[in-house]
Each structure stands twice: as structure tokens, then as C-alpha cells.
Design an enzyme around this catalytic site. Structure first.
Site, PDB file in Angstrom:
ATOM      1  N   GLY A  44      62.183  -0.008  46.753  1.00 31.58           N
ATOM      2  CA  GLY A  44      62.082  -0.164  45.433  1.00 31.58           C
ATOM      3  C   GLY A  44      61.632   0.820  44.296  1.00 31.58           C
ATOM      4  N   GLY A  46      64.047   2.834  43.212  1.00 31.40           N
ATOM      5  CA  GLY A  46      65.163   3.035  42.231  1.00 31.40           C
ATOM      6  C   GLY A  46      66.120   4.101  43.065  1.00 31.40           C
ATOM      7  N   LYS A  47      65.995   4.295  44.185  1.00 36.02           N
ATOM      8  CA  LYS A  47      66.967   5.165  44.731  1.00 36.02           C
ATOM      9  C   LYS A  47      68.555   4.871  44.479  1.00 36.02           C
ATOM     10  CE  LYS A  47      65.968   4.196  49.057  1.00 36.02           C
ATOM     11  NZ  LYS A  47      64.935   3.364  48.592  1.00 36.02           N
ATOM     12  N   THR A  48      69.016   3.653  44.747  1.00 37.48           N
ATOM     13  CA  THR A  48      70.466   3.262  44.398  1.00 37.48           C
ATOM     14  C   THR A  48      70.706   3.508  42.751  1.00 37.48           C
ATOM     15  OG1 THR A  48      70.218   1.451  46.182  1.00 37.48           O
ATOM     16  CG2 THR A  48      71.948   1.227  44.555  1.00 37.48           C
ATOM     17  N   SER A  49      69.924   2.964  42.160  1.00 37.11           N
ATOM     18  CA  SER A  49      70.280   3.357  40.888  1.00 37.11           C
ATOM     19  C   SER A  49      70.413   4.702  40.535  1.00 37.11           C
ATOM     20  CB  SER A  49      68.914   2.598  39.875  1.00 37.11           C
ATOM     21  OG  SER A  49      69.115   1.036  40.078  1.00 37.11           O
ATOM     22  N   ASP A  71      72.905   2.042  53.790  1.00 39.57           N
ATOM     23  CA  ASP A  71      71.811   0.793  53.799  1.00 39.57           C
ATOM     24  C   ASP A  71      72.717  -0.574  54.091  1.00 39.57           C
ATOM     25  OD1 ASP A  71      70.033  -1.209  53.605  1.00 39.57           O
ATOM     26  OD2 ASP A  71      69.045  -0.379  51.567  1.00 39.57           O
ATOM     27  N   THR A 528      68.379  -7.310  40.863  1.00 32.30           N
ATOM     28  CA  THR A 528      68.690  -6.800  42.111  1.00 32.30           C
ATOM     29  C   THR A 528      68.097  -7.191  43.424  1.00 32.30           C
ATOM     30  OG1 THR A 528      69.609  -4.534  41.342  1.00 32.30           O
ATOM     31  CG2 THR A 528      68.679  -4.534  43.573  1.00 32.30           C
TER      32      THR A 528
END
Length: 620
Positions: A44, A46-49, A71, A528
């Protein structure tokens, strides 16, 4: 291009904050980025963003970039508007950028096919079927995913200038990053391969690749680990622990990115003021191990990071996407009751398994601990445990209560327990050389996955006579555990076939029984997390498991705010509320954003004792 050289600024930057200049990269990390960039951190944060935004920046600057998700629950497809595959897929609108998802299921099947292809041409269908069955468990899934991961680290630079890894939440990522060292050590001097992966696995052939992966990870000229955290005490503490653990693995080249830093613009807004104060307190208390790292800061944005325009705007490189002004009819109405009502409903049964699941960072541990305390408060004896390698239960509870037993499935402890059991049952009558060989096989990194599954099965079975509340690992890791449960189920049914006496009940059967197991999906009212909760629900349904309820956590709508930046986020939250109310969740329960995080027995008990104030228009 040489990744050690500073990058050009790329497209003209607009609508950037005062400290974001158009003639310099938006992050210090991007001044001279290494070839491999690993983004990791608590769920949560914000790694992906951030990983997607960085990969897009590098591609816009003329680099050839591969963005990789490790992931199993990745939402890069929604973010980039492209269907993920286990092969690189070009991203429309971003020349030079490709994306790849290491899907455990696809990776395992490809691995099985490679093993079968190595078998002699004269192998019978039954022999091939036997080998495929041997390779159907969690061990194969892990090694197959790791095999693809290692191949990327050995990827010739001629194809890509940079490979950006968007990883699973911390616990699972630490496991992944430790595997090169673990497998290299296991294979050193072992000429027999790993028996748990089948007699034809050919694992020994991969030893050189694993060693190259280890070399690449520990080379600061090639690899940077980007620790992502929010201005939140839990996220910062986990980043500090990760920093130390990575150093022990030889990954010392680290960079800290603080994401979603909020500064209130309306001094009269109590919610905004409390949110800023909490963030600043967490930053001021940052451990020295993180203060020593180079650092970047990314402010909170008013928009969801879905689409290329939003990802560019996240780093201040373009105008913020215009949010849809129209809010769906009824979207401002919050449906669902507080957590006390959910505890009441669950307590009606005399016993059972309650599994709390969801994307990392949505508050699973808080909800699981509160529900366990709520059941104790209602006269039940409860075992509260977790499958999450990061294991935050003790910190969240910060106390003890009569009638509540708390522990965790510790991978190290469970692995040793499993090894001792196997050695005692199967190695007792063997000569010392054979016992030594058996012990050598059991030291395979695969053993941990098997041991954790056995521990999970024990916990599931306990719910026959008591309440068990299980705080699960973030979605991707939990799905791998579900895969292991399904594989065991199939193996057991095959072994039981033909028996006319006795009753067979596997862990999967217990999970599929709605009277035995109740799945609670936790999400945030953001696009998300809701999309990932929906995908998780679909995965569970395909396995014959129907979620019992959804918990919507940290609702700003329910808290009440008029700060301009936060208010801009409320329209998006309203749309997600409407989306969940439109048949997505069978039952919904709601928790508002709280100025004081619910940590400790007293605060958690309040969540399941007193009705939590929500929007006046609430129904249900």
C-alpha cells in the site's frame, strides 16, 4: 545507452511543484540510475505506481526499459492499459517501454514442460504423468518463478538499458531476493539436484544462472533497491527492517523514496491537520538506518495513478488528469455497518475459520486483530495467527487478553519442525550416509514452502472446535498458498481414489465450506485496492471459495474533510463506494479514517464495541 551516465530531462515538464524543475530529473534516483531498480516496501505504499512512473520516465528519456512485476496480484495491467503476459509486451503510448508479469501459474507450467522435454524420448505416458504430478506443488511454483527472475537478471544489456522490478510486499520480496544466495549455497557441491523438484528437474543446470543472479543483485554498479515508504510509522519501520535484512544479503546499494507526503492547505480542516501531523511525526522519528540513505520525496496527489498521463503527473511531469466531475447517483451514500456489526455476525457461530485477506497496506492486520478481540469480548475463545512473513500482529495488538492466543506461522521455525519430523519418521532406519543425503535434500529452499503449507493446514483444522482468525499475507503470497492447498487437495484425492471406507476432508474442502470458513476481504475506497479485491474475489470463486464480506477501511468520506486536495480525492472514493454497492460485495462494513491509528488492545476493542461514526446518509 550507458545507465551510469545522467539521463537527459526527457519531455518538457509542466504543472510541477516549486521544487520540481524541468531541467533536472524529478527524482535524485534518476540522476544516474543503475540498470536494475527494485522497488519494495510495505503493502500500500505505492510501489507499483512509482515503479511504473520511473520506468515511463526512463522510456520517455529514450531508454529501452522493461518493467517487471513479481507480484502475483499485480495491477500493472489496469495502470498501463495493457494485458500482462509472461512475455514482454510493448506499452502503447510509451515507445521503448515493455512490461512483463512473472505469473507463478504460467511460470510453473513452462517449467514443467521444460522438465518433461528433458525426459528420454521413450518415456511412457504414465511416467510423464508421474513427473508432472511431482512438479505440481508449491516448490515447483516458487522455483519456476525464481528461475524466470534469475533469467531477467542475466538478461543481455543489448535488449534493455534498464529493468525495473515492481515487487510483491516486503516479506515475499525478501524471500525472493534471498533465493539466489539460498539456491547457490544449496547447489554448491550437490551433484544430485533437488529431489523435491522431481528426478528430471535438471536444477543443477541452473546453478550458473543462480550465481549470476546473486552477483548482479549484490553489484552496486548494476542494482539499486528502492525502499518505498509513506509518512507512516508502520511503513517506515518496515522499510528500516528491510534495509537491515537486505544488507545481510549483500544488497547495500539502497535508496529511500517517501511517497504520498501530505501538507494541509486548509488550516481549519481537522482531518487534514491531523493527517499532516501524523505524517510529520513519523518522518521525524525515522530510524538512523534510513536517514543514512539517499532520499526522494513524492507529494500526495489528488488523482488515482491509472493511465500514462497520471503516471507522468505523479512525478510532476505533466498536467494532472482531469477527474470526472460527475459522481454516480447515490455514490456519496456510504453503505454498510461498522466493524462491531461484523463481529456480532461472526460470533453467532460456535466456531470456525475467519480469514482476512486483501492487498498489502489495506489494514488486514488491524481488522483481523479487532475481530479477534470482538469475538473474545462476545465470550469466545480465539486463536489469532498470521501467514504474513512480515508479521505485524504483536505490534498492532501491543498487549494480551484472556481468551486470546496469538502466534504466527514462522517460516524458519516451521521449516525446522518439518525437517525434524521427516528425519524422525523416514530417516530413523537409514544408515548415516543415507540420512545425510536426506537431510541435504531437506535443506533445499523449497522445504520452507512445504513446511508453511503444513502449518497452515494445522491452523485450518483447529477451527473445527474453536474460532481461528487468520491474518493472511498480501494477496499474491496468499494466492500461492491457495495454489499449494489446491495441489495438496488433488494429490490427496488421487491417493484416496478407490477407497470405499473413511471420510476424506482436505484443507481446501474446509475453505470451500461457508459454514466452516468466512473470508473477509479488506480494501481501501480507491480504484487499485478495489480492483485487486475484485480480482482476488474472482480467484477465490474459481477455487470454489465464496467471500463472506468486504471491509472498507480508512474512508475519508466517513471521516469528513473539506481540504482542497483531500476533497479532490473524495469524488474518486465516492465512485468506488458506488462500484462496491453495485453488486460487487455481498456485505459491506465500514471504517472511517482515524486521526489516531488503532494500535493496542484498547483502541482495537473500541472498533468492535462502539458504533463507528459514519456519513449521516449511511444505510444498513
Amino acid at each position: 545507452m550507458n545507465p551510469s551516465k545522467p539521463l537527459p530531462p526527457g519531455p518538457a515538464l509542466t504543472n510541477h511543484l516549486p521544487h520540481e524543475r524541468a531541467d533536472t530529473p524529478p527524482l535524485g534516483l534518476l540522476q544516474a540510475p543503475t540498470r536494475h531498480l527494485f522497488f519494495t516496501g510495505k503493502g500500500g505504499v505505492g510501489k507499483t505506481s512509482l515503479s511504473a512512473a520511473v520506468a515511463l520516465y526512463l522510456a520517455d528519456a529514450g531508454q529501452r526499459v522493461l518493467l517487471v512485476s513479481t507480484d502475483a496480484a499485480s495491477n500493472l495491467d489496469e495502470m498501463l492499459g495493457v494485458q500482462l503476459s509472461n512475455q514482454p509486451v510493448p506499452v502503447p503510448g510509451a515507445p521503448g517501454l515493455s512490461v512483463l508479469n512473472i505469473d507463478p501459474t504460467d511460470a510453473a507450467e513452462a517449467y514443467r514442460q521444460r522438465v518433461v522435454a528433458q525426459m528420454a524420448a521413450g518415456a511412457s505416458a504414465s511416467e510423464i504423468a508421474t513427473v508432472r504430478e511431482q512438479l505440481s506443488g508449491a516448490c515447483t511454483t516458487e522455483i519456476a518463478s525464481f528461475d524466470e527472475f534469475s533469467a531477467l537478471l542475466a538478461e543481455p544489456q543489448a535488449r534493455y538499458d534498464h529493468i525495473v522490478f515492481d515487487t510483491a510486499p516486503t516479506g515475499h520480496t525478501l524471500r525472493l531476493l534471498s533465493l539466489p544466495k539460498a539456491w547457490s549455497g544449496f547447489l554448491a557441491g550437490n551433484d544430485r539436484g533437488a529431489s523435491c523438484l522431481g528426478p528430471h528437474s535438471g536444477l543443477k543446470m541452473q546453478e550458473l544462472r543462480f550465481q549470476r543472479a546473486l552477483d548482479a543483485l549484490s553489484n552496486p554498479a548494476l542494482t539499486t533497491v528502492v525502499l518505498v515508504a509513506r509518512p507512516d510509522t508502520g511503513a517506515i519501520q518496515e522499510a528500516a527492517r528491510t534495509c537491515d535484512e537486505l544488507k545481510t544479503l549483500g544488497l547495500a546499494n539502497q535508496w529511500l523514496v517517501l511517497n504520498g507526503v501530505f501538507y494541509a492547505t486548509d488550516p481549519g480542516d481537522a482531518v487534514a491537520g491531523a493527517l499532516e501531523a501524523l505524517g510529520q511525526q513519523a518522518l521525524q522519528a525515522m530510524p538512523d538506518t534510513l536517514r543514512a540513505l539517499p532520499e526522494d520525496e513524492v507529494p500526495m496527489r489528488a488523482f488515482d495513478t491509472v493511465g500514462l498521463a497520471a503516471l507522468r503527473a505523479l512525478l510532476g511531469r505533466g498536467p494532472a488528469p482531469t477527474a470526472a466531475s460527475a459522481v454516480p447517483p447515490g455514490a456519496g451514500t456510504l453503505t454498510g455497518q461498522g466493524l462491531a456489526a461484523l463481529a456480532d455476525a461472526l460470533a453467532q457461530a460456535g466456531q470456525g475459520l475467519i480469514m482476512v485477506m486483501g492487498k498489502g497496506g489495506v489494514g488486514k492486520t488491524t481488522v483481523a486483530a479487532a475481530l479477534a478481540l470482538g469475538l473474545v469480548q462476545r465470550g469466545k475463545s480465539v486463536h489469532l495467527s498470521t501467514t504474513d512473513p512480515a508479521a505485524h500482529l504483536s505490534t498492532t495488538l501491543n498487549g494480551t487478553v484472556d481468551g486470546l492466543r496469538v502466534d504466527r506461522i514462522d517460516p524458519v521455525l516451521e521449516t525446522q519442525r518439518y525437517i525434524d519430523k521427516i528425519m524422525a519418521s523416514k530417516g530413523a532406519g537409514l544408515a548415516e550416509p543415507e540420512r545425510a543425503l536426506m537431510l541435504e535434500d531437506l535443506r533445499s529452499p523449497c522445504t520452507e514452502e512445504v513446511a508453511v503449507f503444513h502449518a497452515f493446514s494445522r491452523v485450518v483444522n483447529e477451527a473445527r472446535s474453536a474460532f481461528v482468525v487468520l491474518d493472511t499475507a498480501p494477496t499474491g503470497h496468499s494466492l500461492l498458498l491457495m495454489d499449494a492447498t489446491g495441489a495438496y487437495h488433488r494429490q490427496t484425492l488421487q491417493a484416496f481414489e478407490g477407497h470405499t471406507t473413511g471420510r476424506l476432508t482436505t484443507p481446501l474442502m474446509r475453505l470451500q465450506d461457508p459454514q466452516y470458513t468466512r473470508i473477509i476481504l479488506v480494501t481501501l475506497p480507491e480504484v487499485t485496492p478495489v480492483s485487486q479485491a475484485e480480482a482476488l474475489q474472482d480467484d477465490l470463486r474459481r477455487a470454489g471459495i465464496e467471500p463472506y464480506a468486504w471491509v472498507i477501511n480508512k474512508s475519508l468520506l466517513a471521516a469528513g474533510t473539506h481540504d482542497p486536495l483531500l476533497a479532490a480525492r473524495l469524488a474518486g472514493e465516492s465512485r468506488q463506494m458506488a462500484r462496491m454497492a453495485d453488486g460487487l460485495a455481498a456485505r459491506t462494513f465500514l471504517l472511517p479514517w482515524l486521526a489516531r491509528p488503532p494500535v493496542g488492545v484498547t483502541a482495537l476493542t473500541q472498533l468492535v464495541t462502539h458504533p463507528v461514526p459514519v456519513h449521516p446518509a449511511q444505510s444498513g
